[in-house]
Design an enzyme around this catalytic site. Structure first.
Site, short mmCIF file in Angstrom:
data_model
loop_
_atom_site.label_atom_id
_atom_site.label_comp_id
_atom_site.label_asym_id
_atom_site.label_seq_id
_atom_site.Cartn_x
_atom_site.Cartn_y
_atom_site.Cartn_z
N ALA A 68 -3.01 4.46 -2.57
CA ALA A 68 -2.56 3.48 -1.58
C ALA A 68 -1.80 4.19 -0.47
O ALA A 68 -1.08 5.15 -0.72
CB ALA A 68 -1.66 2.46 -2.25
N GLY A 113 -4.91 5.04 -6.41
CA GLY A 113 -6.18 4.45 -5.96
C GLY A 113 -7.23 5.51 -5.67
O GLY A 113 -8.44 5.21 -5.70
N GLU A 116 -8.73 6.05 -8.91
CA GLU A 116 -9.47 4.82 -9.25
C GLU A 116 -10.80 4.74 -8.48
O GLU A 116 -11.80 4.27 -9.01
CB GLU A 116 -8.60 3.60 -8.97
CG GLU A 116 -7.42 3.52 -9.93
CD GLU A 116 -6.49 2.37 -9.60
OE1 GLU A 116 -5.79 2.47 -8.57
OE2 GLU A 116 -6.48 1.38 -10.33
N GLU A 136 1.21 5.21 -10.81
CA GLU A 136 1.73 3.90 -10.41
C GLU A 136 2.95 3.44 -11.21
O GLU A 136 3.89 2.90 -10.64
CB GLU A 136 0.63 2.83 -10.50
CG GLU A 136 -0.38 2.88 -9.36
CD GLU A 136 -1.56 3.79 -9.65
OE1 GLU A 136 -1.48 4.61 -10.60
OE2 GLU A 136 -2.57 3.69 -8.93
N1 COA Z 1 0.36 7.29 1.60
C1 COA Z 1 0.71 7.64 2.84
N2 COA Z 1 1.18 8.86 3.18
C2 COA Z 1 1.27 9.76 2.18
C3 COA Z 1 0.90 9.46 0.85
C4 COA Z 1 0.42 8.17 0.58
N3 COA Z 1 0.01 7.80 -0.64
N4 COA Z 1 1.11 10.55 0.10
C5 COA Z 1 1.58 11.49 0.94
N5 COA Z 1 1.68 11.03 2.19
C6 COA Z 1 2.13 11.71 3.41
C7 COA Z 1 3.53 12.28 3.23
O1 COA Z 1 4.51 11.30 3.50
C8 COA Z 1 3.50 13.39 4.25
O2 COA Z 1 3.64 12.84 5.55
P1 COA Z 1 4.77 13.38 6.55
O3 COA Z 1 4.35 14.79 6.86
O4 COA Z 1 4.66 12.46 7.73
O5 COA Z 1 6.07 13.30 5.82
C9 COA Z 1 2.07 13.90 4.17
O6 COA Z 1 1.30 12.85 3.60
C10 COA Z 1 1.93 15.11 3.26
O7 COA Z 1 2.53 14.82 2.02
P2 COA Z 1 3.47 15.87 1.27
O8 COA Z 1 4.11 15.16 0.11
O9 COA Z 1 4.37 16.56 2.24
O10 COA Z 1 2.39 16.94 0.77
P3 COA Z 1 2.38 17.71 -0.60
O11 COA Z 1 1.23 18.66 -0.52
O12 COA Z 1 3.70 18.25 -0.95
O13 COA Z 1 2.01 16.59 -1.71
C11 COA Z 1 0.87 14.73 -2.67
C12 COA Z 1 0.82 15.84 -1.62
C13 COA Z 1 -0.34 13.83 -2.44
C14 COA Z 1 0.78 15.35 -4.07
C15 COA Z 1 2.20 13.94 -2.55
O14 COA Z 1 2.38 13.58 -1.21
C16 COA Z 1 2.25 12.68 -3.38
O15 COA Z 1 2.47 12.75 -4.60
N6 COA Z 1 2.06 11.51 -2.73
C17 COA Z 1 2.20 10.23 -3.38
C18 COA Z 1 0.91 9.89 -4.09
C19 COA Z 1 1.05 8.60 -4.90
O16 COA Z 1 2.02 8.34 -5.56
N7 COA Z 1 -0.03 7.79 -4.82
C20 COA Z 1 -0.11 6.57 -5.57
C21 COA Z 1 0.20 5.42 -4.73
S1 COA Z 1 0.14 3.93 -5.68
#
Ligand code: COA
Length: 263
Positions: A68, A113, A116, A136
């Protein structure tokens, strides 16, 4: 070029249609326009008689899809989120119910997602650095795009509980070991090239048989065995009426490759 107006790119390689979620700055997260684009372009590929298989992937090397769009979600109330969860079914449902096999080409992290989306595909292939998880419950919600229903069917209940309730993230090697993915591409190989080569039996295959096989296999999770066997006979019948079945027999008799036309 990536743009918020076109969050998903569509490319055709022969009989394979490739959908690429193209929002690398948001780790290819599923915003509302992204869900609509996946639905619209998925329908276009399902309706295209020249396409025999669909590949879903993400732009860049970091993320397949981080789930998401948590930034978009910050501005949503509960009703907005309910609508969004409905879109997972209506828009991604096009791929879920596709009569053409759908392959997730997992080019990086597949979280929430994003995983998923991969779970509703028929086959999953990942790069070695991919990470797969359903985080989640750590965000005080549950998977809302089918994860609680599909994960256990693929890897078994105990492992599904481990991934969902303990927030266990798997490496590609672990995911292969658990049966969550079908294949890890060899290091140094282009993911999409590898996937397109790997699914050549589908791209060169008989579409009516492919669709009948998918229907029969999907049905097996929903009905008791005896009913499933009855339905298998019904789907078998689809293939009996096809010209391609006669083409297969003729090709075999004449020691040549079949040329299937999907009729
Ligand atoms: N939605 C929107 N933006 C997201 C995102 C998401 N699900 N996940 C990451 N981003 C954004 C971050 O905020 C960051 O943006 P910014 O540069 O403007 O701050 C950018 O993407 C890069 O993320 P970052 O965390 O700096 O990169 P990373 O390589 O260290 O980690 C992930 C990447 C995907 C592992 C980590 O961002 C993460 O765990 N995200 C959450 C995923 C999650 O919980 N998804 C389930 C949602 S129900």
């Amino acid at each position: 070029m990536s743009s918020e107006e076109n969050p998903v790119r569509l490319e055709r390689r022969g009989a394979v249609g490739i959908l690429t979620i193209d929002r690398p700055s948001r780790v290819n997260a599923l915003s509302r326009p992204t869900l609509y684009a996946l639905g619209r372009l998925g329908r276009e590929l399902v309706d295209d008689a020249a396409i025999k298989a669909i590949v879903v992937t993400g732009a860049g090397e970091k993320a397949f899809c981080a789930g998401a769009d948590l930034k978009e979600r910050q501005g949503m109330n509960n009703d907005d989120i309910r609508v969004q969860v409905g879109l997972y079914r209506s828009e991604l449902g096009v791929l879920d119910h596709s009569p053409k096999p759908v392959v997730a080409a997992i080019n990086g992290v597949a979280l929430g997602g994003g995983l998923e989306l991969a779970l509703l595909c028929d086959l999953r292939v990942a790069v070695a650095h991919a990470k797969l998880g359903l985080p989640e419950t750590g965000l005080a919600i549950i998977p809302g795009a089918g994860g609680t229903q599909r994960l256990g069917r693929i890897i078994g209940e105990g492992r599904a509980v481990e991934m969902i309730c303990l927030n266990r993230r798997l490496s590609a090697a672990e995911a292969l070991d658990w049966g969550l993915i079908n294949r890890v591409v060899p290091e140094g190989t282009d993911l999409i090239d590898d996937v397109v080569d790997w699914i050549a039996p589908i791209a060169n295959g008989a579409p009516i048989a492919q669709a009948a096989a998918l229907k029969a296999i999907r049905t097996s999770y929903d009905v008791p065995l005896e009913r499933g066997l009855e339905l298998e006979a019904v789907y078998y019948d689809d293939t009996l009426r096809s010209q391609d079945r006669l083409e297969a027999l003729d090709a075999f008799a004449n020691k040549r490759k079949p040329n299937y036309k999907g009729v």
